[in-house]
Scaffold this motif. Structure first.
Motif, PDB file in Angstrom:
ATOM      1  N   PHE A   1      26.445  46.748  78.245  1.00  0.00           N
ATOM      2  CA  PHE A   1      26.842  47.947  78.972  1.00  0.00           C
ATOM      3  C   PHE A   1      25.905  48.150  80.142  1.00  0.00           C
ATOM      4  N   ARG A   2      26.519  48.408  81.298  1.00  0.00           N
ATOM      5  CA  ARG A   2      25.753  48.717  82.491  1.00  0.00           C
ATOM      6  C   ARG A   2      26.410  49.929  83.141  1.00  0.00           C
ATOM      7  N   ALA A   3      25.621  50.943  83.429  1.00  0.00           N
ATOM      8  CA  ALA A   3      26.158  52.205  83.947  1.00  0.00           C
ATOM      9  C   ALA A   3      26.906  51.998  85.265  1.00  0.00           C
TER      10      ALA A   3
ATOM     11  N   GLY B   1      37.517  59.001  79.253  1.00  0.00           N
ATOM     12  CA  GLY B   1      37.078  59.375  77.913  1.00  0.00           C
ATOM     13  C   GLY B   1      38.199  59.299  76.904  1.00  0.00           C
ATOM     14  N   LYS B   2      39.393  59.783  77.301  1.00  0.00           N
ATOM     15  CA  LYS B   2      40.548  59.696  76.403  1.00  0.00           C
ATOM     16  C   LYS B   2      40.918  58.245  76.124  1.00  0.00           C
TER      17      LYS B   2
ATOM     18  N   HIS C   1      27.479  61.273  81.255  1.00  0.00           N
ATOM     19  CA  HIS C   1      26.105  60.920  80.856  1.00  0.00           C
ATOM     20  C   HIS C   1      25.874  59.409  80.935  1.00  0.00           C
ATOM     21  N   TRP C   2      26.861  58.623  80.574  1.00  0.00           N
ATOM     22  CA  TRP C   2      26.712  57.162  80.648  1.00  0.00           C
ATOM     23  C   TRP C   2      26.542  56.722  82.097  1.00  0.00           C
ATOM     24  N   GLU C   3      27.367  57.286  82.979  1.00  0.00           N
ATOM     25  CA  GLU C   3      27.308  56.890  84.384  1.00  0.00           C
ATOM     26  C   GLU C   3      26.008  57.343  85.043  1.00  0.00           C
ATOM     27  N   ALA C   4      25.488  58.475  84.600  1.00  0.00           N
ATOM     28  CA  ALA C   4      24.233  58.990  85.164  1.00  0.00           C
ATOM     29  C   ALA C   4      23.016  58.367  84.478  1.00  0.00           C
TER      30      ALA C   4
END
Length: 141
Positions: free
Chosen positions: A76-78, A96-97, A108-111
């Motif tokens: 995983f990489r943001a 998210g859906k 939060h993952w992207e940030a």
């Protein structure tokens, strides 16, 4: 006659003691040999256990190998996740859906405030393989 009886009794006792001593001597020797063998086997077991311990230190545990393989297979990489969301033209709520998490988790993952759980990585990997049309179709849009 008493002297004869006493002499006979003492002679029988002497012979009996002699026979018993011969029998018990063999048992004592066998017992000592068994104790010696047991001690040698115990020393051998200790040496083998030390060898096994030394060899097991050098090899990684197979359970850890399996976990590492699964972790390296799904990364995983943001930045890559944000790019994927933009490529699919989805909002954070829609993404998210699609994955099965809240919009807040996506933000939060992207940030880079948090990372997805390992149980969520397979659904993210599946989303990577989707085209824009497939993603919209799954969402019912």
């Amino acid at each position: 006659m008493t002297t004869f009886v006493n002499q006979l009794k003492s002679e029988i006792a002497r012979i009996a003691k002699k026979e018993i001593r011969a029998e018990t001597q063999q048992l004592k020797k066998a017992s000592a040999q068994y104790r010696s063998d047991i001690a040698a086997l115990k020393r051998h077991i200790v040496a083998l256990e030390a060898t096994v311990k030394k060899l097991s230190k050098g090899q990684p545990k197979p359970v850890l190998k399996v976990e590492k393989e699964s972790a390296t297979a799904l990364r995983f990489r943001a930045g890559g996740f944000a790019t994927l969301r933009k490529k699919l033209d989805l909002s954070a709520e829609q993404m998210g859906k699609l994955i099965g998490v809240s919009a807040q988790s996506v933000y939060h993952w992207e940030a880079e405030k948090s990372r997805p759980r390992t149980s969520q990585l397979p659904s993210i990997a599946a989303a990577r393989k989707l085209t824009k049309k497939e993603a919209w179709a799954k969402l019912g849009l």
